[in-house]
Design a protein around this motif. Structure first.
Motif, mmCIF file in Angstrom:
data_model
loop_
_atom_site.group_PDB
_atom_site.id
_atom_site.type_symbol
_atom_site.label_atom_id
_atom_site.label_comp_id
_atom_site.label_asym_id
_atom_site.label_seq_id
_atom_site.Cartn_x
_atom_site.Cartn_y
_atom_site.Cartn_z
ATOM 1 N N PRO A 32 0.824 -1.206 0.000
ATOM 2 C CA PRO A 32 0.000 0.000 0.000
ATOM 3 C C PRO A 32 0.863 1.263 0.000
ATOM 4 N N LEU A 33 0.295 2.343 -0.468
ATOM 5 C CA LEU A 33 0.947 3.645 -0.377
ATOM 6 C C LEU A 33 0.521 4.244 0.956
ATOM 7 N N SER A 34 1.500 4.583 1.796
ATOM 8 C CA SER A 34 1.171 5.124 3.114
ATOM 9 C C SER A 34 2.026 6.358 3.394
ATOM 10 N N LEU A 35 1.759 6.980 4.522
ATOM 11 C CA LEU A 35 2.551 8.138 4.942
ATOM 12 C C LEU A 35 3.679 7.742 5.886
ATOM 13 N N GLN A 36 4.009 6.442 5.930
ATOM 14 C CA GLN A 36 5.090 5.984 6.800
ATOM 15 C C GLN A 36 6.418 6.651 6.454
ATOM 16 N N THR A 37 6.802 6.620 5.179
ATOM 17 C CA THR A 37 8.103 7.189 4.824
ATOM 18 C C THR A 37 8.131 8.689 5.095
ATOM 19 N N PHE A 38 7.020 9.380 4.836
ATOM 20 C CA PHE A 38 6.952 10.811 5.126
ATOM 21 C C PHE A 38 7.287 11.081 6.595
ATOM 22 N N ILE A 39 6.626 10.372 7.490
ATOM 23 C CA ILE A 39 6.804 10.648 8.916
ATOM 24 C C ILE A 39 8.146 10.115 9.429
ATOM 25 N N GLY A 85 7.650 -6.345 4.505
ATOM 26 C CA GLY A 85 8.646 -6.332 5.577
ATOM 27 C C GLY A 85 9.937 -5.627 5.217
ATOM 28 N N GLY A 86 10.332 -5.693 3.971
ATOM 29 C CA GLY A 86 11.562 -5.029 3.545
ATOM 30 C C GLY A 86 11.497 -3.522 3.691
ATOM 31 N N TYR A 87 10.308 -2.982 3.463
ATOM 32 C CA TYR A 87 10.138 -1.531 3.640
ATOM 33 C C TYR A 87 10.271 -1.169 5.120
ATOM 34 N N LEU A 88 9.683 -1.996 5.977
ATOM 35 C CA LEU A 88 9.761 -1.742 7.417
ATOM 36 C C LEU A 88 11.213 -1.807 7.910
ATOM 37 N N THR A 123 14.825 3.007 1.477
ATOM 38 C CA THR A 123 13.637 2.230 1.850
ATOM 39 C C THR A 123 13.096 1.475 0.647
ATOM 40 N N LEU A 124 12.981 2.145 -0.492
ATOM 41 C CA LEU A 124 12.455 1.494 -1.692
ATOM 42 C C LEU A 124 13.349 0.347 -2.153
ATOM 43 N N LEU A 125 14.652 0.507 -2.044
ATOM 44 C CA LEU A 125 15.567 -0.570 -2.437
ATOM 45 C C LEU A 125 15.394 -1.793 -1.534
ATOM 46 N N PHE A 126 15.385 -1.560 -0.225
ATOM 47 C CA PHE A 126 15.168 -2.676 0.702
ATOM 48 C C PHE A 126 13.822 -3.340 0.422
ATOM 49 N N GLY A 127 12.793 -2.520 0.261
ATOM 50 C CA GLY A 127 11.456 -3.050 0.025
ATOM 51 C C GLY A 127 11.360 -3.863 -1.248
ATOM 52 N N SER A 128 11.980 -3.389 -2.321
ATOM 53 C CA SER A 128 11.908 -4.082 -3.612
ATOM 54 C C SER A 128 12.654 -5.407 -3.583
ATOM 55 N N ILE A 148 9.654 1.483 -8.827
ATOM 56 C CA ILE A 148 9.273 2.488 -9.832
ATOM 57 C C ILE A 148 7.882 3.056 -9.569
ATOM 58 N N SER A 149 6.930 2.208 -9.209
ATOM 59 C CA SER A 149 5.574 2.705 -8.984
ATOM 60 C C SER A 149 5.470 3.618 -7.761
ATOM 61 N N PHE A 150 6.451 3.567 -6.862
ATOM 62 C CA PHE A 150 6.435 4.406 -5.665
ATOM 63 C C PHE A 150 7.400 5.587 -5.760
#
Length: 181
Positions: A32-39, A85-88, A123-128, A148-150
Motif C-alpha cells: 500500500p501507499l502510506s505516509l510511513q516514509t513521510f513521517i 517487511g523489507g520496507y519496514l 527504503t524502496l531498495l530494501f522493500g523491492s 518504480i511505482s512508488f
C-alpha cells in the motif's frame, strides 16, 4: 547507543506518531501507499540520527509484539516477514543514512530534501529486494511494483518532509528539540 531520558521519551512519542501516520494508506495491491516514509523522514530530520532511528526501532518493536501499528493496522512477525517487511526494515537504514547525511550538511531546504530523497530510495531498495523474494516475483516485477511505482510519491513525500522539517527546525524552540543529532 546511550540516550538521555528526554531523548527516550521523545523517541517514544515519535514512534506513536509514526504509528498514527502509518494508518493513512491507499491500497495498491501487495504494497500500500502510506505516509510511513513521510513521517519517518520528518522524525529523523527533527530528531537526528540517534534519537530518530531509536523512534523507528520502538515503532518496529511495537508492531513486532502485536500492536497494530504497521500500515493497515498490520502487526507481528508475519508482517515483518511478509511482502512489505523489507520496507519496514528499510526504515532503520533510512534513519541511519538520512541522519548521517543531515549531520554533515547544512539544514537548508535543498540539503534536507535531498537527504530525505536518498533515505526514501534506501527504503524502496530494501522493500523491492525483499518483495522479490517474499512474493516470489521476478526482478522486473519487483522493481516495477516495489520501486518504480512508488518513486513519484516518494519524491513528493521527500519534498514535503524536508520542507516541513526545515520549517519546524527553524521555528520550534531550541529547548523542544534538544536531542543529540
Amino acid at each position: 547507543m546511550k540516550l538521555s531520558l528526554r531523548e527516550q521519551v521523545t523517541a517514544a512519542i515519535f514512534a506513536g506518531i509514526i504509528a498514527v501516520f502509518s494508518q493513512i494508506i491507499i491500497p495498491l495491491g501487495i504494497v500500500p501507499l502510506s505516509l510511513q516514509t513521510f513521517i519517518v523522514g520528518l522524525t529523523v530530520t527533527l530528531l537526528g540520527r540517534k534519537t530518530g532511528t531509536w523512534a523507528i526501532v520502538i515503532y518496529l518493536l511495537l508492531g513486532l509484539i502485536g500492536l497494530p501499528v504497521y500500515a493497515g493496522a498490520g502487526s507481528g512477525l508475519g508482517a515483518l516477514l511478509g511482502p512489505t517487511g523489507g520496507y519496514l526494515i528499510g526504515f532503520l537504514f533510512t534513519g541511519l543514512v538520512l541522519g548521517t547525511i543531515l549531520k554533515k550538511v547544512p539544514a537548508t531546504y535543498f540539503w534536507v530534501i535531498l537527504a530525505n530523497l536518498i533515505g526514501f530510495i534506501v527504503t524502496l531498495l530494501f522493500g523491492s529486494i525483499w518483495l522479490k523474494y517474499a512474493a516470489d516475483l521476478t526482478w522486473p516485477a519487483a522493481i516495477s511494483g516495489g520501486f518504480i511505482s512508488f518513486l513519484l510519491p516518494e519524491i513528493i513525500k521527500a519534498v514535503a518532509s524536508g520542507t516541513l522539517g526545515v520549517l519546524l527546525l527553524h521555528r520550534l524552540p531550541e529547548k523542544f528539540l534538544q536531542v543529540e543529532k
